[in-house]
Design a protein around this motif. Sequence first.
Motif, mmCIF file in Angstrom:
data_model
loop_
_atom_site.group_PDB
_atom_site.id
_atom_site.type_symbol
_atom_site.label_atom_id
_atom_site.label_comp_id
_atom_site.label_asym_id
_atom_site.label_seq_id
_atom_site.Cartn_x
_atom_site.Cartn_y
_atom_site.Cartn_z
ATOM 1 N N GLY A 191 0.797 -1.219 0.000
ATOM 2 C CA GLY A 191 0.000 0.000 0.000
ATOM 3 C C GLY A 191 0.827 1.264 0.000
ATOM 4 N N LYS A 192 1.892 1.287 0.808
ATOM 5 C CA LYS A 192 2.710 2.496 0.886
ATOM 6 C C LYS A 192 3.385 2.791 -0.443
ATOM 7 C CE LYS A 192 6.583 4.667 3.271
ATOM 8 N NZ LYS A 192 7.598 4.570 4.356
ATOM 9 N N LEU A 193 3.963 1.767 -1.057
ATOM 10 C CA LEU A 193 4.657 2.011 -2.323
ATOM 11 C C LEU A 193 3.693 2.347 -3.444
ATOM 12 C CD1 LEU A 193 7.465 -0.674 -2.090
ATOM 13 C CD2 LEU A 193 7.730 1.813 -2.052
ATOM 14 N N TRP A 194 2.460 1.824 -3.383
ATOM 15 C CA TRP A 194 1.441 2.219 -4.355
ATOM 16 C C TRP A 194 1.141 3.708 -4.219
ATOM 17 C CZ3 TRP A 194 -0.715 0.782 -8.683
ATOM 18 C CH2 TRP A 194 -1.978 1.261 -9.047
ATOM 19 N N ALA A 195 1.056 4.182 -2.970
ATOM 20 C CA ALA A 195 0.817 5.605 -2.738
ATOM 21 C C ALA A 195 2.016 6.433 -3.184
ATOM 22 C CB ALA A 195 0.517 5.847 -1.262
ATOM 23 N N VAL A 196 3.219 5.949 -2.894
ATOM 24 C CA VAL A 196 4.427 6.666 -3.323
ATOM 25 C C VAL A 196 4.478 6.747 -4.843
ATOM 26 C CG1 VAL A 196 6.949 6.489 -3.445
ATOM 27 C CG2 VAL A 196 5.783 6.168 -1.260
ATOM 28 N N ARG A 197 4.165 5.648 -5.508
ATOM 29 C CA ARG A 197 4.168 5.642 -6.980
ATOM 30 C C ARG A 197 3.241 6.722 -7.519
ATOM 31 N NH1 ARG A 197 0.600 3.546 -10.733
ATOM 32 N NH2 ARG A 197 1.497 2.885 -12.745
ATOM 33 N N HIS A 198 2.058 6.827 -6.928
ATOM 34 C CA HIS A 198 1.089 7.814 -7.403
ATOM 35 C C HIS A 198 1.597 9.232 -7.145
ATOM 36 C CE1 HIS A 198 -2.949 8.854 -8.788
ATOM 37 N NE2 HIS A 198 -3.006 9.746 -7.816
ATOM 38 N N GLY A 199 2.183 9.455 -5.964
ATOM 39 C CA GLY A 199 2.688 10.783 -5.649
ATOM 40 C C GLY A 199 3.841 11.190 -6.539
ATOM 41 N N VAL A 200 4.765 10.263 -6.793
ATOM 42 C CA VAL A 200 5.902 10.564 -7.666
ATOM 43 C C VAL A 200 5.424 10.838 -9.090
ATOM 44 C CG1 VAL A 200 7.974 9.571 -8.718
ATOM 45 C CG2 VAL A 200 7.562 9.298 -6.258
ATOM 46 N N ALA A 201 4.386 10.106 -9.538
ATOM 47 C CA ALA A 201 3.864 10.314 -10.889
ATOM 48 C C ALA A 201 3.253 11.700 -11.045
ATOM 49 C CB ALA A 201 2.835 9.236 -11.226
ATOM 50 N N LEU A 202 2.741 12.263 -9.950
ATOM 51 C CA LEU A 202 2.133 13.593 -10.014
ATOM 52 C C LEU A 202 3.166 14.714 -9.990
ATOM 53 C CD1 LEU A 202 -0.901 13.157 -7.564
ATOM 54 C CD2 LEU A 202 -0.966 13.279 -10.061
ATOM 55 N N ALA A 203 4.393 14.374 -9.637
ATOM 56 C CA ALA A 203 5.433 15.389 -9.472
ATOM 57 C C ALA A 203 6.391 15.378 -10.657
ATOM 58 C CB ALA A 203 6.208 15.131 -8.184
ATOM 59 N N ASP A 204 6.840 16.576 -11.043
ATOM 60 C CA ASP A 204 7.863 16.668 -12.080
ATOM 61 C C ASP A 204 9.057 17.477 -11.578
ATOM 62 O OD1 ASP A 204 6.757 19.167 -11.958
ATOM 63 O OD2 ASP A 204 6.193 19.265 -14.079
ATOM 64 N N GLU A 205 9.155 17.622 -10.260
ATOM 65 C CA GLU A 205 10.244 18.375 -9.658
ATOM 66 C C GLU A 205 11.567 17.614 -9.746
ATOM 67 O OE1 GLU A 205 6.593 20.290 -8.159
ATOM 68 O OE2 GLU A 205 7.226 18.227 -8.537
ATOM 69 N N GLU A 206 12.668 18.329 -9.495
ATOM 70 C CA GLU A 206 14.001 17.739 -9.597
ATOM 71 C C GLU A 206 14.312 16.805 -8.430
ATOM 72 O OE1 GLU A 206 16.895 21.058 -10.976
ATOM 73 O OE2 GLU A 206 15.041 22.065 -10.328
ATOM 74 N N PHE A 207 13.774 17.107 -7.269
ATOM 75 C CA PHE A 207 13.955 16.272 -6.093
ATOM 76 C C PHE A 207 12.593 15.850 -5.562
ATOM 77 C CE2 PHE A 207 18.207 18.067 -5.918
ATOM 78 C CZ PHE A 207 18.970 17.069 -5.306
ATOM 79 N N VAL A 208 12.567 14.692 -4.912
ATOM 80 C CA VAL A 208 11.372 14.231 -4.211
ATOM 81 C C VAL A 208 11.778 13.933 -2.772
ATOM 82 C CG1 VAL A 208 9.604 12.432 -4.038
ATOM 83 C CG2 VAL A 208 10.361 13.236 -6.298
ATOM 84 N N LEU A 209 11.050 14.516 -1.836
ATOM 85 C CA LEU A 209 11.230 14.168 -0.428
ATOM 86 C C LEU A 209 10.111 13.220 -0.033
ATOM 87 C CD1 LEU A 209 12.478 14.399 2.387
ATOM 88 C CD2 LEU A 209 11.022 16.411 2.781
ATOM 89 N N LEU A 210 10.483 11.979 0.276
ATOM 90 C CA LEU A 210 9.525 10.991 0.759
ATOM 91 C C LEU A 210 9.539 11.039 2.275
ATOM 92 C CD1 LEU A 210 10.589 8.030 -1.578
ATOM 93 C CD2 LEU A 210 8.720 9.658 -1.936
ATOM 94 N N THR A 211 8.412 11.364 2.868
ATOM 95 C CA THR A 211 8.340 11.465 4.319
ATOM 96 C C THR A 211 7.020 10.901 4.803
ATOM 97 O OG1 THR A 211 8.569 12.974 6.213
ATOM 98 C CG2 THR A 211 7.415 13.815 4.275
ATOM 99 N N ASP A 212 7.048 10.247 5.959
ATOM 100 C CA ASP A 212 5.842 9.619 6.482
ATOM 101 C C ASP A 212 4.921 10.649 7.126
ATOM 102 O OD1 ASP A 212 6.707 7.169 5.631
ATOM 103 O OD2 ASP A 212 7.504 6.550 7.573
ATOM 104 N N ALA A 213 3.671 10.269 7.271
ATOM 105 C CA ALA A 213 2.656 11.190 7.794
ATOM 106 C C ALA A 213 2.845 11.494 9.269
ATOM 107 C CB ALA A 213 1.257 10.611 7.554
#
Length: 389
Positions: free
Chosen positions: A114-136
């Motif tokens: 579930g977490k990686l499915w959510a991460v995949r969706h969030g990364v797909a929405l972003a086109d920035e140079e860096f991504v900060l993955l952080t928990d809720a």
Amino acid sequence: MLLPIAVVSLLAWVWLTLFQGFFWRTDVRLPERTAPRRWPSVAVVVPARDEAEVLPASLPSLLAQRYPGSARVILVDDNSGDGTAQVAAELSRLHGGLPLTVASPGEPEPGWTGKLWAVRHGVALADEEFVLLTDADIAHGPDSLAQLVAAADASGRDLVSQMARLRVETGWERLIVPAFVYFFGQLYPFRRVNRPGGRTAASAGGCVLVRRDALERAGAPESIRQAVIDDVALAHAVKRSGGRIWLGLADRVDSVRPYPRLSQLWRMVSRSAYAQLRHNPAVLAGSVLGLALVYLVPPFATAVGAATGDPPVLGAGAAAWALMTGTYLPMLRYYRQPLWTAPLLPFTAALYLLMTVDSAVQHHRGRGAAWKGRTYPAPREERPSHGTT
């Protein structure tokens, strides 16, 4: 027979103290950093499932980031049933700050956690140079994002991760949480992780800054979609694809999730412990014996040696226990805990041993890696076949 066992335990502690990457030291902090000439754009991706309770203590700290460049927050609501998305939107309305996007990807496709499915969706929405993955449940100091980006830019790292300081307020948290970070460092010594040519790789999922092009080279998160221990899997994928990674302890990145009862801490550890052992019974047996030899033999030998008047057994056991205690002191200082509790580490290790065994039992009962209403089986490639793995 106790004397040779106690001597082996002592030798193991000498080796761990001197030759396991100085895992016990707590001085691995963000690399030297200077402000970049141009601040790159950043998307902060927050996977969240039933996090309405902790979001008021964490999300405002992300929205309030003082970042000199372009940045925004993407919270991915993973089919929450407690109004997580609504709480996030209301917090954005109340606090302002960085722009917030709330998205819902639907139930995970087969083969995804579930977490990686959510991460995949969030990364797909972003086109920035860096991504900060952080928990809720992670609260960040106001300059956390800027410090992470400056460190990555100045050191040329593709992934920079900080292990958030976990909460230590109740008695069980004080007993178990510092040991959790100590054991993690023993498995993944930070200095070895940070060595560009080394094979050791790990990150701390609560705070991982990664370059978008490094994610693409690693094929992540698709390449690790089944991983239960996703932070370590991501670091391996990035390093294996030629990326440079860094992992250290945090100063102003804190977990706000409470674990007041032993049962909650037990679930936190046991849900992924057997996955860490690749769901392999032989590795489990070796780990149990190793934990007993390293952590339980020293106090046992000390007690038996004292009771029977056997100086060699007493000396070997006491020396091993002293090394164990001494290497634990820096972690207790980092967590601002009483130093007199250091000799209790064998008791905590015994609890972790039981948690690990319970993790294997739950897995074989079909309830392994259970988290927030979902249970994840071992990835197919890890399943034993005809007695092999």
